[in-house]
Design a protein around this motif. Sequence first.
Motif, short mmCIF file in Angstrom:
data_model
loop_
_atom_site.label_atom_id
_atom_site.label_comp_id
_atom_site.label_asym_id
_atom_site.label_seq_id
_atom_site.Cartn_x
_atom_site.Cartn_y
_atom_site.Cartn_z
N UNK A 215 -21.94 7.90 -6.04
CA UNK A 215 -20.64 7.76 -6.68
C UNK A 215 -20.74 8.05 -8.18
N UNK A 216 -19.72 8.71 -8.72
CA UNK A 216 -19.66 8.95 -10.16
C UNK A 216 -19.24 7.65 -10.85
N UNK A 217 -20.09 7.08 -11.72
CA UNK A 217 -19.71 5.81 -12.36
C UNK A 217 -18.56 5.95 -13.35
N UNK A 218 -18.22 7.18 -13.76
CA UNK A 218 -17.10 7.37 -14.66
C UNK A 218 -15.76 7.38 -13.93
N UNK A 232 -10.49 6.63 -10.11
CA UNK A 232 -10.09 5.37 -9.49
C UNK A 232 -10.28 4.24 -10.50
N UNK A 233 -11.47 4.16 -11.07
CA UNK A 233 -11.76 3.22 -12.14
C UNK A 233 -13.13 3.57 -12.71
N UNK A 234 -13.38 3.18 -13.95
CA UNK A 234 -14.70 3.35 -14.52
C UNK A 234 -15.57 2.18 -14.11
N UNK A 235 -16.83 2.47 -13.79
CA UNK A 235 -17.77 1.42 -13.44
C UNK A 235 -18.61 1.00 -14.64
#
Length: 366
Positions: A215-218, A232-235
């Motif tokens: 998954x892209x953490x950004x 969707x959201x930043x991690x």
Amino acid sequence: MLSTPGENRLSAQLVSLAKSVALITVALFSLQSNPKAQAVGGGIELTAEQLAEAPEFSVPVDCDFDTTCFVQHYFDHGPGSRTQDHFCSGLTYNNHRGIDIRTTTLEQMEQGVNVIAAAEGEVIIVRDGVTDRALNQREVNEFLTNSGLVLKSNQVVIRHSRNWYSLYGHLKKGTVAVKKGQRVRRGQPLGEIGLSGSTSFPHLHFGVMFNNRVIDPFTAREDDAGCQQPARQSLWTEAAEAILTKRKVGILNAGFSDRVEGIDDLKTKPLLSRSQTLTSTQQITFWSGHWGTQKGDHITLEIHQPDGQIARVSSVAEESRVNGYHFLTLPLPPSGQQASGRYVGVFSILRGKKVVASITRGAVVP
């Protein structure tokens, strides 16, 4: 102690993805998949419940992002063979599934840059003992044409919750500081940025996994539906995201040489001082390595000579490039004519009307 169904069947496999000059090792996990995740755009759409379980990550290196470290590659969301990071720029390569945080020079890596846990959790995979060595251009080309080649790297994998994991790859040999089964806190040292495995430059490959999906953490997305898809959201924590997106163009190194050197030689040079002394009386070459150029950027090299003349070469970038090198060679006058003195090299990248990166270096010819 965190647990997940089928824990005894948990296994990890390293797969080398040879998709650009910067080769990367990505960990893909053989875990029990979650059927609630919905497929979208070549990937999955995580549910609100799954995202609520996600950790919030801090910057995974203890490093100065103004002088020593920067993000060279982001997550690739480009469809097919197109490459697009979540900014719709070129700081990625085809099918890159993670974030590459590099040191500017090999010398900085050798001095030691700590890789730290981005969130608390349990260490589930550890590897150390793999030698640090940058692939040369011949080896890079070989990996690009042979997808079956694999070089394992030193790495740590942390499980943060039932379904979420983080990977820390390419660690320096002998620096891994944790053991399998150990609980770690946010910010705890795991090892150091290294050159182990399939890579041609010193860096940390940081990856985030939801079960067996990277998954892209950004953006909290896996898909390759293009960079226009909304996040969707930043991690990341707010502070981490600001640091990791601060610089998108810059200088790797620059200097003078009395000969035209190969790219492999330039990559291993220490950060050169502002002034050098050259011994050749035949020619001098001013060179600069850079990263993050965009299509349309104006790239200029100048050599200011002792007699006031200026040698200059300029070009317009025809495509966006993750990194590259430019050279300007100046033949010196025959023996007996003026050649000695101080030479000044200036490299600059102009984007629109703004200089977005520049560096000046000097050299003295006795």
